[in-house]
Every structure is written in C-alpha cells, then in structure tokens.
Design an enzyme around this catalytic site. Structure first.
Site, short mmCIF file in Angstrom:
data_model
loop_
_atom_site.label_atom_id
_atom_site.label_comp_id
_atom_site.label_asym_id
_atom_site.label_seq_id
_atom_site.Cartn_x
_atom_site.Cartn_y
_atom_site.Cartn_z
N ARG A 65 0.95 -1.18 -0.01
CA ARG A 65 -0.04 0.03 -0.16
C ARG A 65 0.83 1.25 0.01
NH1 ARG A 65 -1.19 1.92 4.59
NH2 ARG A 65 -1.82 -0.07 5.60
N TYR A 117 -16.66 17.64 -13.69
CA TYR A 117 -17.30 16.56 -13.78
C TYR A 117 -18.35 15.89 -12.59
CZ TYR A 117 -16.99 11.31 -13.29
OH TYR A 117 -17.42 9.90 -13.06
N ASP A 189 -8.02 19.51 -13.57
CA ASP A 189 -8.39 18.32 -14.07
C ASP A 189 -8.12 18.10 -15.63
OD1 ASP A 189 -9.63 16.09 -14.86
OD2 ASP A 189 -11.22 16.30 -13.45
N LYS A 214 -9.48 7.02 -18.25
CA LYS A 214 -9.94 7.50 -19.62
C LYS A 214 -8.84 7.58 -20.53
CE LYS A 214 -13.64 8.36 -17.33
NZ LYS A 214 -13.77 9.52 -16.41
#
Ligand SMILES: *Cc1c(COP(=O)(O)O)cnc(C)c1O
Length: 419
Positions: A65, A117, A189, A214
């Site tokens: 992690r 978004y 973004d 994306k």
C-alpha cells in the site's frame, strides 16, 4: 493577528527532459529487469517485502500500500509526461480528487468552475462539506475568481478545461496569476485532453489530476487516477494521505495503465483527428443546431486552445445539439453502429451518450441548462477507428433520428425548435 497572504512560491520545475513526449511515453519509468533482462517490467504481486534485520528491508519496499514497483514505475511515467517532479497514483480519478480535498484543513474554502465532472461536483457538495470544506462554483472563473476569493480562507482553485460536457475552455495562466497572488493553489483536471495535448503545470497550475480510466489507460479496462505536481511540500502531504487513506491502485492495474500510457500519443492524436472530422461533419448538417469542439476556429475560446493545447489540437471529445429535442438525442445514440451508447470516454472505441439523462442527470434542470446542458445535447468520445466510418455513422444516425422525431412531430402539428 491578521492573516498574512503569502504569494505561492514557485517550486523548482522538473528538469527539462532529454527526450520528447513519445520517447518518454515509451521509456519513462520502464527499466529493463536487471536480473533477467526482461524488456517489460515484471508484475510484482507481493504485498510484503523481506527485511534482513528489523527495519532493514532488502530493497526499497516494505508493504505494497505504501509503495510497490509497478505503481512507482507508472508514477514516474506520468510525472515525465506531465512535466512534473512527482506523481502519485490512486485507485480512481475520484480518489485523487478526494485525497487532494482531504489535504485541506477544516474551514477551508475552494473556488471551482461550475461545470466540473459530475462525481467531482458530488464530492464537493456532499462529502467535502462534511469535513468543513466549502466550495463556491463559478460559471466564468477568469472573471469572477478575484471577487470569490475569501482572503486567508480560500485555499484552492479547481479548474477543468475543457469542461464536461460543453467543452468550454479556461485560461489557466490567467486564473493562476490571480490565485497565486493570494497564496492559493490551482488544480487542473486534465482528463479530457490527456498530457499529450495539454500540460497544465506549464501554464501555472500547481497540481494536475487525471482520471487514468480515460485517455491515459485508454482501453476501457482499468479504473484509476493520478495527481502530478512539482512541490516537495505537496509531495509529502499527498503521499502521506495516499498511504494513510489507502485509496491505491493494485499492482496489476498500475501495470495495465502503464502499458496503455505507452501509446497515449498515438491514440490522442488519432482521436483528435477523428473528432475534427466528426465535428466538421456535424457542423455542416442541417439537423444540427450547435457543435462544441475546441478544435474548430468557430469555438468561442479557440484562441485558448491555440495557446494551451499542443498544436492547437481539440482533443477527442465534442458535444452537439440536434433538431428534435430529447427524443432525437436518445434515438441518435441508439442508431449509431460504430459509436457505442455508454458513459465514459478516452478509450480506443468511440462512445456517445446523452448527458442530461446519463452523466449529468443528478444536476437540477435549471443549473444544468444554465451550463448549456440541454436535453438535446449529445456527448461524443471519438476513438481511434477510421475517420470515414465515424463520419458515415453519425450521418446515418442523424438522418434516422431527426427524420423519425421531427417527422412525427410535424404529423402531430407540433413545432420543433430543439428546445
Ligand atoms: C471520469 C472522470 C473523473 C473521475 O474519475 P474516475 O476514475 O471515474 O473516478 C474525474 N474527472 C473527469 C473529467 C472525468 O472524466
């Protein structure tokens, strides 16, 4: 004591890379395996790493992690493509957003562009408030940012350029100059363009975020996010939270996304070429009321595209309004044969959707329409198929959708104006 506004200190920029974008996409963060010579990095699935004595790990890794080889390599590659000194990977674009917002102290204020978004809007309005962070939205941030800033309280300005789904652009440099004079960081973004077309840090942004889901991964088979920046202070705050919150991608997802990233320049270029063909085709059609595409000289902020985008490219995303209202928009998306009716974007396959009933259905009609998201708006993500097939597909779907809906309305004696 009155609050002293400290102008943002510009952190050292990433060193100018020796190589250009495509070479970096293929080679950054991609060392050959020193033991076997494998050209492609092995997948490192181990969650834990041996220590030879207490606190003395064999290599640089302890627990997956906190860091692992596949994530590290992916982060190096993203940093190189975004001209950043540091990049961090997250389990989704939303997790990258959440971690950045989580880094703000309770009581902080954020100024954001209005048409962010949908998931970002949801986080800003429904989650950030719960830990005392409040967001003001502006439909025209270049004009309003100065007056929306609350001295000493505003900590972040959030930009999406192009915006979703209306593809309007923000002059990042203009906003950053104002924000920085007040000691405020700017986040961009950059999901819609990818690092191939736009590098926000070069235009004054402090942090660039992506939904890796994306364009960066580009094959619609990984959900992942990332953030990149130059400041060592941001690195220590955000990497602490990356580990403490734990919204990290798996080694396999990091490996897949890294594989996708190696062809980003080819895909983004092709998608942009295809979107230009589709936008031009739509604009010439009598069935279309308006086309939003930053690559067209008719786009109201085309001059920002020329300044901010590589070669003035418009990217692979566009949206348009067609005659026949909501029903025609919905039928159009069902009649396409190459374009698939689905949410998301940035993959090799072309997609269409109706934002008012799908991605943006959660926004109340009035706010939605104020942002230009009418019921007859269709959003298009161009993939890398043949441009001519995409062109023929939108033409045949338009013909059917508009003939059917407008024809039916005329039979019923209604007047259709597309509203
Ligand atoms: C998809 C998307 C996000 C959210 O990313 P996830 O990976 O789905 O969490 C954020 N910003 C934009 C512009 C997006 O398109």
């Amino acid at each position: 004591m009155t609050h002293q506004e400290q102008p943002v200190e510009t952190p050292p920029r990433a060193p100018s890379p020796e190589h250009r974008f495509a070479t970096l996409a293929v080679h950054a963060g991609a060392p050959h395996d020193p033991v076997t010579g494998a050209v492609i990095e092995p997948l490192s699935l181990s969650t834990t790493f041996e220590q030879t004595a207490v606190g003395k790990p064999v290599g640089q890794y302890e627990y997956s992690r906190s860091s692992n080889p596949n994530r590290d390599n992916f982060e190096k590659a993203v940093a190189a493509l975004e001209h950043a000194r540091y990049a961090l990977a997250f389990s989704s674009g939303s997790a990258a957003t959440a971690t950045i917002l989580q880094s703000l102290a309770s009581g902080s204020h954020v100024v954001s562009v209005s048409d962010v978004y949908g998931g970002t809007h949801r986080y800003f309005t429904k989650v950030a408030a719960a830990h005392g962070v409040h967001v003001t939205f502006s439909p025209s941030i270049e004009l309003d940012v100065e007056e929306l800033i609350r001295p000493g309280v505003t900590k972040l300005v959030w930009i999406e350029s192009p915006s979703n789904p209306t593809l309007s652009l923000v002059d990042i440099r203009a906003v950053a100059n104002i924000a920085h004079a007040h000691g405020i960081l700017v986040v961009v973004d950059n999901t819609f363009l990818s690092p191939y077309i736009q590098n926000p840090l070069d235009h004054g942004a402090d942090i660039v975020v992506h939904s890796v889901t994306k364009y960066i991964n580009g094959h619609s088979d990984v959900v992942m996010g990332c953030a990149a920046f130059n400041s060592a202070d941001l690195y220590s705050r955000l990497s602490f939270l990356q580990n403490a919150i734990g919204a990290v991608p798996s080694a396999f997802d990091a490996w897949l996304a890294h594989r996708g990233l190696k062809t980003l320049h080819l895909r983004a270029r092709e998608a942009s070429t295809n979107a230009t063909v589709v936008a031009t085709t739509l604009r010439a059609s009598p069935h279309v009321l308006a086309v939003n595409y930053p690559g067209l000289p008719s786009h109201p902020q085309h001059r920002i595209a020329l300044k901010q985008h590589r070669g003035g490219m418009g990217g692979g995303m566009l949206s348009f309004r067609l005659r026949g209202g909501k029903r025609a928009a919905e039928r159009f998306c069902q009649f396409t044969r190459v374009f698939t009716l689905a949410e998301s974007l940035g993959g090799v396959e072309s997609l269409v959707e109706v934002p008012s009933s799908m991605t943006h259905a959660g926004i109340p009609r009035e706010a939605r329409e104020a942002a230009g998201v009418f019921d007859d708006l269709v959003r298009v993500s161009c993939g890398v198929e043949d441009a001519e097939d995409l062109r023929e597909d939108v033409l045949q779907a338009l013909e059917k959708a508009v003939a059917e809906t407008v024809g039916k309305a005329e039979q019923n004696g209604e007047v259709m104006n597309g509203e």
